[in-house]
Write a protein that holds these residues in place. Structure first.
Motif, PDB file in Angstrom:
ATOM      1  N   THR A  43       0.824  -1.204   0.000  1.00  0.00           N
ATOM      2  CA  THR A  43       0.000   0.000   0.000  1.00  0.00           C
ATOM      3  C   THR A  43       0.860   1.257   0.000  1.00  0.00           C
ATOM      4  N   VAL A  44       1.917   1.258   0.803  1.00  0.00           N
ATOM      5  CA  VAL A  44       2.820   2.420   0.845  1.00  0.00           C
ATOM      6  C   VAL A  44       3.500   2.609  -0.501  1.00  0.00           C
ATOM      7  N   MET A  45       3.975   1.536  -1.092  1.00  0.00           N
ATOM      8  CA  MET A  45       4.643   1.638  -2.392  1.00  0.00           C
ATOM      9  C   MET A  45       3.673   2.097  -3.474  1.00  0.00           C
ATOM     10  N   PHE A  46       2.465   1.578  -3.468  1.00  0.00           N
ATOM     11  CA  PHE A  46       1.466   1.972  -4.464  1.00  0.00           C
ATOM     12  C   PHE A  46       1.100   3.443  -4.298  1.00  0.00           C
ATOM     13  N   SER A  47       0.951   3.891  -3.052  1.00  0.00           N
ATOM     14  CA  SER A  47       0.622   5.293  -2.800  1.00  0.00           C
ATOM     15  C   SER A  47       1.745   6.207  -3.282  1.00  0.00           C
ATOM     16  N   GLY A  48       2.976   5.820  -3.029  1.00  0.00           N
ATOM     17  CA  GLY A  48       4.118   6.599  -3.503  1.00  0.00           C
ATOM     18  C   GLY A  48       4.170   6.649  -5.014  1.00  0.00           C
ATOM     19  N   PHE A  49       3.854   5.545  -5.654  1.00  0.00           N
ATOM     20  CA  PHE A  49       3.832   5.500  -7.122  1.00  0.00           C
ATOM     21  C   PHE A  49       2.760   6.434  -7.682  1.00  0.00           C
ATOM     22  N   ILE A  50       1.574   6.411  -7.094  1.00  0.00           N
ATOM     23  CA  ILE A  50       0.482   7.280  -7.552  1.00  0.00           C
ATOM     24  C   ILE A  50       0.841   8.745  -7.328  1.00  0.00           C
ATOM     25  N   LEU A  51       1.434   9.050  -6.175  1.00  0.00           N
ATOM     26  CA  LEU A  51       1.849  10.419  -5.873  1.00  0.00           C
ATOM     27  C   LEU A  51       2.901  10.885  -6.870  1.00  0.00           C
ATOM     28  N   ALA A  52       3.859  10.044  -7.195  1.00  0.00           N
ATOM     29  CA  ALA A  52       4.897  10.399  -8.162  1.00  0.00           C
ATOM     30  C   ALA A  52       4.304  10.640  -9.544  1.00  0.00           C
ATOM     31  N   LEU A  53       3.341   9.822  -9.946  1.00  0.00           N
ATOM     32  CA  LEU A  53       2.701  10.024 -11.247  1.00  0.00           C
ATOM     33  C   LEU A  53       1.877  11.312 -11.279  1.00  0.00           C
ATOM     34  N   THR A  54       1.194  11.595 -10.178  1.00  0.00           N
ATOM     35  CA  THR A  54       0.336  12.774 -10.125  1.00  0.00           C
ATOM     36  C   THR A  54       1.150  14.058 -10.210  1.00  0.00           C
ATOM     37  N   TYR A  55       2.288  14.088  -9.533  1.00  0.00           N
ATOM     38  CA  TYR A  55       3.076  15.314  -9.460  1.00  0.00           C
ATOM     39  C   TYR A  55       4.402  15.204 -10.200  1.00  0.00           C
ATOM     40  N   GLN A  56       4.468  14.394 -11.253  1.00  0.00           N
ATOM     41  CA  GLN A  56       5.740  14.215 -11.934  1.00  0.00           C
ATOM     42  C   GLN A  56       6.208  15.485 -12.625  1.00  0.00           C
ATOM     43  N   SER A  57       5.326  16.357 -13.037  1.00  0.00           N
ATOM     44  CA  SER A  57       5.754  17.596 -13.687  1.00  0.00           C
ATOM     45  C   SER A  57       5.219  18.822 -12.940  1.00  0.00           C
ATOM     46  N   ARG A  58       4.832  18.642 -11.692  1.00  0.00           N
ATOM     47  CA  ARG A  58       4.294  19.747 -10.888  1.00  0.00           C
ATOM     48  C   ARG A  58       4.964  19.767  -9.520  1.00  0.00           C
ATOM     49  N   PHE A  59       4.875  20.928  -8.875  1.00  0.00           N
ATOM     50  CA  PHE A  59       5.352  21.052  -7.510  1.00  0.00           C
ATOM     51  C   PHE A  59       4.331  20.418  -6.570  1.00  0.00           C
ATOM     52  N   PHE A  60       4.848  19.867  -5.473  1.00  0.00           N
ATOM     53  CA  PHE A  60       3.949  19.295  -4.467  1.00  0.00           C
ATOM     54  C   PHE A  60       3.124  20.408  -3.822  1.00  0.00           C
ATOM     55  N   PRO A  61       1.935  20.091  -3.307  1.00  0.00           N
ATOM     56  CA  PRO A  61       1.101  21.106  -2.658  1.00  0.00           C
ATOM     57  C   PRO A  61       1.842  21.793  -1.508  1.00  0.00           C
ATOM     58  N   HIS A  62       1.525  23.047  -1.302  1.00  0.00           N
ATOM     59  CA  HIS A  62       2.069  23.874  -0.213  1.00  0.00           C
ATOM     60  C   HIS A  62       3.573  24.112  -0.341  1.00  0.00           C
ATOM     61  N   THR A  63       4.110  24.022  -1.578  1.00  0.00           N
ATOM     62  CA  THR A  63       5.521  24.329  -1.798  1.00  0.00           C
ATOM     63  C   THR A  63       5.650  25.831  -2.002  1.00  0.00           C
ATOM     64  N   LYS A  64       6.614  26.435  -1.297  1.00  0.00           N
ATOM     65  CA  LYS A  64       6.810  27.876  -1.396  1.00  0.00           C
ATOM     66  C   LYS A  64       8.237  28.168  -1.822  1.00  0.00           C
ATOM     67  N   ILE A  65       8.371  29.156  -2.698  1.00  0.00           N
ATOM     68  CA  ILE A  65       9.666  29.672  -3.112  1.00  0.00           C
ATOM     69  C   ILE A  65       9.645  31.160  -2.808  1.00  0.00           C
ATOM     70  N   SER A  66      10.541  31.593  -1.974  1.00  0.00           N
ATOM     71  CA  SER A  66      10.595  33.001  -1.537  1.00  0.00           C
ATOM     72  C   SER A  66       9.238  33.467  -1.026  1.00  0.00           C
ATOM     73  N   ASN A  67       8.607  32.643  -0.233  1.00  0.00           N
ATOM     74  CA  ASN A  67       7.299  32.936   0.367  1.00  0.00           C
ATOM     75  C   ASN A  67       6.167  33.061  -0.663  1.00  0.00           C
ATOM     76  N   ILE A  68       6.374  32.502  -1.839  1.00  0.00           N
ATOM     77  CA  ILE A  68       5.344  32.502  -2.888  1.00  0.00           C
ATOM     78  C   ILE A  68       4.912  31.058  -3.086  1.00  0.00           C
TER      79      ILE A  68
END
Length: 88
Positions: A43-68
């Motif tokens: 289950t942990v491995m499958f969840s990690g795989f799905i998360l990697a596919l979902t955000y493979q070309s996007r930043f993870f939620p709540h990621t901030k760069i210079s407070n943005i």
């Protein structure tokens, strides 16, 4: 002949039999524990795989760069937002 059978029934079980039943109980516990660990790890491995596919070309939620907040944005969208903030 009947007296011999009655005598054998009255004897306590030998240590060999009690050890075998203890080993059997341990074997009956090992399988469910092993299967539980296997299901948890899968289950942990499958969840990690799905998360990697979902955000493979996007930043993870709540990621901030210079407070943005750039969470959920692509690299190009984040660069555009940071350039707009840099110009202001």
């Amino acid at each position: 002949m009947n007296s011999k059978i009655k005598d054998k029934k009255a004897c306590p079980p030998s240590p060999q039999w009690s050890m075998a039943s203890g080993a059997s109980r341990r074997a009956n516990l090992i399988l469910p524990i092993f299967l539980g660990i296997l299901v948890f790890c899968s289950t942990v491995m499958f969840s990690g795989f799905i998360l990697a596919l979902t955000y493979q070309s996007r930043f993870f939620p709540h990621t901030k760069i210079s407070n943005i907040d750039v969470g959920g944005k692509t690299k190009e969208e984040a660069i555009k937002i940071l350039d707009e903030k840099d110009q202001n």
